[in-house]
Design a protein around this motif. Structure first.
Motif, PDB file in Angstrom:
ATOM      1  N   GLU A 237       0.872  -1.167   0.000  1.00 23.85           N
ATOM      2  CA  GLU A 237       0.000   0.000   0.000  1.00 23.85           C
ATOM      3  C   GLU A 237       0.906   1.213   0.000  1.00 23.85           C
ATOM      4  N   ILE A 238       0.689   2.096  -0.945  1.00 22.14           N
ATOM      5  CA  ILE A 238       1.510   3.294  -1.049  1.00 22.14           C
ATOM      6  C   ILE A 238       0.640   4.490  -0.695  1.00 22.14           C
ATOM      7  N   LEU A 239       1.098   5.259   0.258  1.00 22.70           N
ATOM      8  CA  LEU A 239       0.388   6.449   0.721  1.00 22.70           C
ATOM      9  C   LEU A 239       1.199   7.674   0.331  1.00 22.70           C
ATOM     10  N   ALA A 240       0.528   8.732   0.021  1.00 23.75           N
ATOM     11  CA  ALA A 240       1.204   9.968  -0.360  1.00 23.75           C
ATOM     12  C   ALA A 240       1.015  11.017   0.725  1.00 23.75           C
ATOM     13  N   ASN A 241       2.107  11.548   1.233  1.00 18.87           N
ATOM     14  CA  ASN A 241       2.032  12.650   2.178  1.00 18.87           C
ATOM     15  C   ASN A 241       1.647  13.917   1.432  1.00 18.87           C
ATOM     16  N   THR A 242       0.954  14.800   2.127  1.00 20.98           N
ATOM     17  CA  THR A 242       0.588  16.100   1.584  1.00 20.98           C
ATOM     18  C   THR A 242       0.960  17.162   2.615  1.00 20.98           C
ATOM     19  N   ASP A 243       0.661  18.397   2.303  1.00 22.85           N
ATOM     20  CA  ASP A 243       0.901  19.458   3.280  1.00 22.85           C
ATOM     21  C   ASP A 243      -0.043  19.362   4.472  1.00 22.85           C
ATOM     22  N   LYS A 244      -1.158  18.619   4.312  1.00 24.41           N
ATOM     23  CA  LYS A 244      -2.154  18.501   5.379  1.00 24.41           C
ATOM     24  C   LYS A 244      -2.163  17.135   6.061  1.00 24.41           C
ATOM     25  N   THR A 245      -1.579  16.125   5.425  1.00 21.60           N
ATOM     26  CA  THR A 245      -1.588  14.769   5.986  1.00 21.60           C
ATOM     27  C   THR A 245      -0.199  14.159   5.883  1.00 21.60           C
ATOM     28  N   ILE A 246       0.276  13.659   7.003  1.00 19.80           N
ATOM     29  CA  ILE A 246       1.567  12.993   7.047  1.00 19.80           C
ATOM     30  C   ILE A 246       1.339  11.588   7.571  1.00 19.80           C
ATOM     31  N   HIS A 247       1.807  10.598   6.833  1.00 17.67           N
ATOM     32  CA  HIS A 247       1.713   9.203   7.251  1.00 17.67           C
ATOM     33  C   HIS A 247       3.040   8.799   7.886  1.00 17.67           C
ATOM     34  N   ILE A 248       2.964   8.192   9.033  1.00 17.41           N
ATOM     35  CA  ILE A 248       4.158   7.680   9.692  1.00 17.41           C
ATOM     36  C   ILE A 248       3.978   6.169   9.764  1.00 17.41           C
ATOM     37  N   VAL A 249       4.915   5.438   9.179  1.00 17.27           N
ATOM     38  CA  VAL A 249       4.817   3.990   9.116  1.00 17.27           C
ATOM     39  C   VAL A 249       5.714   3.387  10.182  1.00 17.27           C
ATOM     40  N   LEU A 250       5.130   2.538  10.984  1.00 16.52           N
ATOM     41  CA  LEU A 250       5.879   1.857  12.030  1.00 16.52           C
ATOM     42  C   LEU A 250       6.410   0.532  11.498  1.00 16.52           C
ATOM     43  N   PRO A 251       7.592   0.138  11.936  1.00 13.93           N
ATOM     44  CA  PRO A 251       8.123  -1.162  11.491  1.00 13.93           C
ATOM     45  C   PRO A 251       7.330  -2.294  12.143  1.00 13.93           C
ATOM     46  N   PRO A 252       7.490  -3.523  11.625  1.00 14.46           N
ATOM     47  CA  PRO A 252       6.816  -4.663  12.255  1.00 14.46           C
ATOM     48  C   PRO A 252       7.263  -4.801  13.709  1.00 14.46           C
ATOM     49  N   LEU A 253       6.449  -5.456  14.518  1.00 15.47           N
ATOM     50  CA  LEU A 253       6.833  -5.734  15.894  1.00 15.47           C
ATOM     51  C   LEU A 253       8.084  -6.597  15.904  1.00 15.47           C
ATOM     52  N   ILE A 254       8.916  -6.403  16.873  1.00 13.71           N
ATOM     53  CA  ILE A 254      10.160  -7.157  16.953  1.00 13.71           C
ATOM     54  C   ILE A 254       9.878  -8.648  17.030  1.00 13.71           C
ATOM     55  N   ASP A 255       8.856  -9.059  17.791  1.00 12.21           N
ATOM     56  CA  ASP A 255       8.512 -10.479  17.883  1.00 12.21           C
ATOM     57  C   ASP A 255       8.144 -11.030  16.516  1.00 12.21           C
ATOM     58  N   ALA A 256       7.398 -10.262  15.732  1.00 10.38           N
ATOM     59  CA  ALA A 256       6.996 -10.705  14.399  1.00 10.38           C
ATOM     60  C   ALA A 256       8.227 -10.862  13.514  1.00 10.38           C
ATOM     61  N   GLU A 257       9.184  -9.950  13.621  1.00  7.03           N
ATOM     62  CA  GLU A 257      10.420 -10.045  12.842  1.00  7.03           C
ATOM     63  C   GLU A 257      11.188 -11.293  13.211  1.00  7.03           C
ATOM     64  N   ALA A 258      11.291 -11.581  14.509  1.00  9.06           N
ATOM     65  CA  ALA A 258      12.037 -12.747  14.967  1.00  9.06           C
ATOM     66  C   ALA A 258      11.393 -14.033  14.451  1.00  9.06           C
ATOM     67  N   ASN A 259      10.054 -14.060  14.394  1.00  8.83           N
ATOM     68  CA  ASN A 259       9.355 -15.256  13.945  1.00  8.83           C
ATOM     69  C   ASN A 259       9.502 -15.495  12.454  1.00  8.83           C
ATOM     70  N   THR A 260       9.687 -14.446  11.667  1.00 10.26           N
ATOM     71  CA  THR A 260       9.778 -14.611  10.216  1.00 10.26           C
ATOM     72  C   THR A 260      11.211 -14.583   9.714  1.00 10.26           C
ATOM     73  N   ALA A 261      12.170 -14.271  10.581  1.00 12.96           N
ATOM     74  CA  ALA A 261      13.565 -14.167  10.151  1.00 12.96           C
ATOM     75  C   ALA A 261      14.067 -15.478   9.551  1.00 12.96           C
ATOM     76  N   GLY A 262      13.667 -16.592  10.108  1.00 14.32           N
ATOM     77  CA  GLY A 262      14.111 -17.884   9.601  1.00 14.32           C
ATOM     78  C   GLY A 262      13.504 -18.223   8.258  1.00 14.32           C
ATOM     79  N   ASP A 263      12.356 -17.621   7.947  1.00  9.66           N
ATOM     80  CA  ASP A 263      11.684 -17.891   6.675  1.00  9.66           C
ATOM     81  C   ASP A 263      12.398 -17.249   5.495  1.00  9.66           C
ATOM     82  N   GLN A 264      13.265 -16.279   5.746  1.00 14.73           N
ATOM     83  CA  GLN A 264      13.878 -15.520   4.662  1.00 14.73           C
ATOM     84  C   GLN A 264      15.231 -16.067   4.253  1.00 14.73           C
ATOM     85  N   LYS A 265      15.634 -17.197   4.790  1.00 15.16           N
ATOM     86  CA  LYS A 265      16.936 -17.777   4.440  1.00 15.16           C
ATOM     87  C   LYS A 265      16.895 -18.470   3.120  1.00 15.16           C
TER      88      LYS A 265
END
Length: 95
Positions: free
Chosen positions: A67-95
């Motif tokens: 999903e691609i969001l466009a910032n404007t002068d009136k709206t700013i989107h701040i994207v948070l990274p995945p939860l650390i636990d979620a990253e740890a659980n999927t890290a092995g899947d990316q090998k």
């Protein structure tokens, strides 16, 4: 006396630095640069990201959504990274 920068100024500087740091070395970096200057391309990228990325030679992994969001002068989107636990659980899947 120290000058306080507005929140809006801080965000603008962040995105300027983000674009500069991303550079044009990667396909995605080139797309972001183009979308920051070309209104029609930006609209296509937001409305139909998979098709627009595919047209630029970037194929998403099977099952991945984007999903691609466009910032404007009136709206700013701040994207948070995945939860650390979620990253740890999927890290092995990316090998």
């Amino acid at each position: 006396m120290q000058h306080k920068e507005s929140f809006f100024g801080t965000i603008r500087r962040f995105f300027r630095d983000y674009l500069t740091g991303m550079g044009t070395n990667s396909s995605f970096g080139k797309l972001v640069q183009q979308a920051s200057k070309d209104r029609a391309f930006r609209e296509r990228l937001v409305q139909a990201p998979e098709e627009t990325l595919a047209g630029a030679g970037i194929k998403l992994p099977t099952g991945m959504k984007i999903e691609i969001l466009a910032n404007t002068d009136k709206t700013i989107h701040i994207v948070l990274p995945p939860l650390i636990d979620a990253e740890a659980n999927t890290a092995g899947d990316q090998k």
